[in-house]
Design a protein around this motif. Sequence first.
Motif, mmCIF file in Angstrom:
data_model
loop_
_atom_site.group_PDB
_atom_site.id
_atom_site.type_symbol
_atom_site.label_atom_id
_atom_site.label_comp_id
_atom_site.label_asym_id
_atom_site.label_seq_id
_atom_site.Cartn_x
_atom_site.Cartn_y
_atom_site.Cartn_z
ATOM 1 N N LEU A 183 -31.321 13.168 -16.199
ATOM 2 C CA LEU A 183 -30.408 14.281 -16.468
ATOM 3 C C LEU A 183 -29.831 14.791 -15.156
ATOM 4 O O LEU A 183 -30.426 14.616 -14.093
ATOM 5 N N SER A 184 -28.687 15.449 -15.237
ATOM 6 C CA SER A 184 -28.094 16.038 -14.036
ATOM 7 C C SER A 184 -27.550 17.418 -14.345
ATOM 8 O O SER A 184 -26.970 17.648 -15.414
ATOM 9 N N TRP A 185 -27.748 18.335 -13.412
ATOM 10 C CA TRP A 185 -27.209 19.684 -13.539
ATOM 11 C C TRP A 185 -25.787 19.765 -12.990
ATOM 12 O O TRP A 185 -25.125 20.788 -13.135
ATOM 13 N N GLN A 186 -25.284 18.691 -12.375
ATOM 14 C CA GLN A 186 -24.014 18.734 -11.669
ATOM 15 C C GLN A 186 -22.900 17.997 -12.400
ATOM 16 O O GLN A 186 -23.134 17.067 -13.170
ATOM 17 N N THR A 187 -21.675 18.400 -12.104
ATOM 18 C CA THR A 187 -20.518 17.563 -12.347
ATOM 19 C C THR A 187 -19.761 17.508 -11.022
ATOM 20 O O THR A 187 -19.690 18.492 -10.295
ATOM 21 N N THR A 188 -19.219 16.332 -10.691
ATOM 22 C CA THR A 188 -18.685 16.140 -9.335
ATOM 23 C C THR A 188 -17.268 15.562 -9.330
ATOM 24 O O THR A 188 -16.984 14.589 -8.636
ATOM 25 N N PRO A 189 -16.332 16.145 -10.088
ATOM 26 C CA PRO A 189 -14.950 15.680 -10.003
ATOM 27 C C PRO A 189 -14.360 15.970 -8.632
ATOM 28 O O PRO A 189 -14.851 16.841 -7.904
ATOM 29 N N GLY A 190 -13.314 15.236 -8.296
ATOM 30 C CA GLY A 190 -12.679 15.417 -6.999
ATOM 31 C C GLY A 190 -11.339 16.097 -7.100
ATOM 32 O O GLY A 190 -10.753 16.236 -8.178
ATOM 33 N N GLY A 191 -10.857 16.526 -5.967
ATOM 34 C CA GLY A 191 -9.543 17.146 -5.870
ATOM 35 C C GLY A 191 -9.033 17.030 -4.455
ATOM 36 O O GLY A 191 -9.655 16.399 -3.592
ATOM 37 N N ILE A 192 -7.876 17.631 -4.205
ATOM 38 C CA ILE A 192 -7.305 17.656 -2.861
ATOM 39 C C ILE A 192 -7.356 19.090 -2.349
ATOM 40 O O ILE A 192 -6.726 19.988 -2.915
ATOM 41 N N TYR A 193 -8.134 19.298 -1.301
ATOM 42 C CA TYR A 193 -8.199 20.595 -0.627
ATOM 43 C C TYR A 193 -7.095 20.642 0.423
ATOM 44 O O TYR A 193 -6.912 19.679 1.169
ATOM 45 N N TYR A 194 -6.388 21.748 0.487
ATOM 46 C CA TYR A 194 -5.264 21.831 1.431
ATOM 47 C C TYR A 194 -5.211 23.213 2.076
ATOM 48 O O TYR A 194 -5.760 24.186 1.553
#
Length: 458
Positions: free
Chosen positions: A130-141
Amino acid sequence: MKKSLFLVMMVSLLGFLAACGDDEPDLVVTSFTDELQEPIEYFEELHDVNVDLQIIPTENYVNTLRPALESGSGAPDVFTGEIVYLKDWVNQDYWEDLSQDPYNVDEWSDDYMEYVWDLGRDEEGSMRALSWQTTPGGIYYRRSIAEEVLGTDDPDEIGEMFDTVEGLLEVGEMMKEHDYRLFPDEGSIAPYTNGANPQPWVNENDELIMTDERMTYFDYAKTLRDEQYTALAPAWSPAWFASFTGPISYNVGWDELDEDEEQTDETEVFAVSLPTWGLHSVLEVEAQETAGDWAVTNGPTPYFEGGTWIGMYKDSENHELAFEFIQMLVNDEEFLTEWVSETGDVLSYYPVMDEIGEDYSNDFLGGQNHYDFFMERAEEIDASHVTAYDQTIEELFGTQVGAYVEGDATQEEALAEFYSRVTNAYPDLVIPDELEEEVADELEEFEESGDLEEEPVE
């Protein structure tokens, strides 16, 4: 997760190999990161028990822990796994089946992000991790640069500009005209070429899959380099970290930055691609000087990177206590609410995210609610194409794209070398004939025309 303390890791590794201290622990937990230290302290106080956290450095984790899991000698009660080898480990009978009595964790499933939940299942559908995380990505600017060059710092408006790779490149040209660079390095664009048409690297027939979308990585990376849209600051290099706080020397590569040396050719970077954990583990640590000047938005396609799953060793003698710890870490609302407030982690557990994300403001991101943003991105993720081969194959592919961008190989040579190295790494995998024939034909045409010999090497 990426963060770890080298000293703590080494000390913990020694503790894994030899007992340290006279008190026998009630529970042994093994991981590749120190992120479980605070949860363990909370758990010890809650249950009045002694938990031994053994940290094995990421690069040694699999080779050190696997023999213990297979033999049972020195195996922990609870251990974590990273997405890199998760698909392999859930099918190796290392973790206990948590779908069965008395655990019955399938009763929780509606409260969790679907892709995160499903990745913890084995081929038979049993829940192993099991995992407590979700790790989608994005662009930080950088907001200030966006306002100066693009006339807005609004994440939604910037996201519309970033909605295609071509749009990203157009912004790259605008940035260059104002003496900025779009990204630190060419690798920042990789997630958006891989994600354009999600396909597994290896199909059910053990064949390597090469899509047209993956091939665009060659062209897009070359464009970034040739048009000077990047600062040539490789990911995780000193220059890469320094690019988050201000001007850096152009094309420093992996060299250490000398603060006393006069910099004559400087540039400033606008944005960087990172998953959720990049905010609290990278930017908020390394970019305090620019805190408040950041925002996060979407790239051309959804992607995710990393993540920690946790399960119970199937032959643990402490099943009840081990499950109590796992349950606290992934399903205890009180604990997880406190965890989010302290770490900034984005959870796969809806009840806490729905409550916290309703009216959240992140000062580092100029008041943006990044929880809402990332939960929306996470819903777009399709993890059905994840395989046990992904990290190695993607690293091999990235290396050959880099060779092409550097001018050390033609695209055809790089692709042929990629297929060769995949075959060496995984002899049982099949390179489809049409792929090998296509590369062979193109190489032959280049050789006959003489173009291959005349192509310049930078």
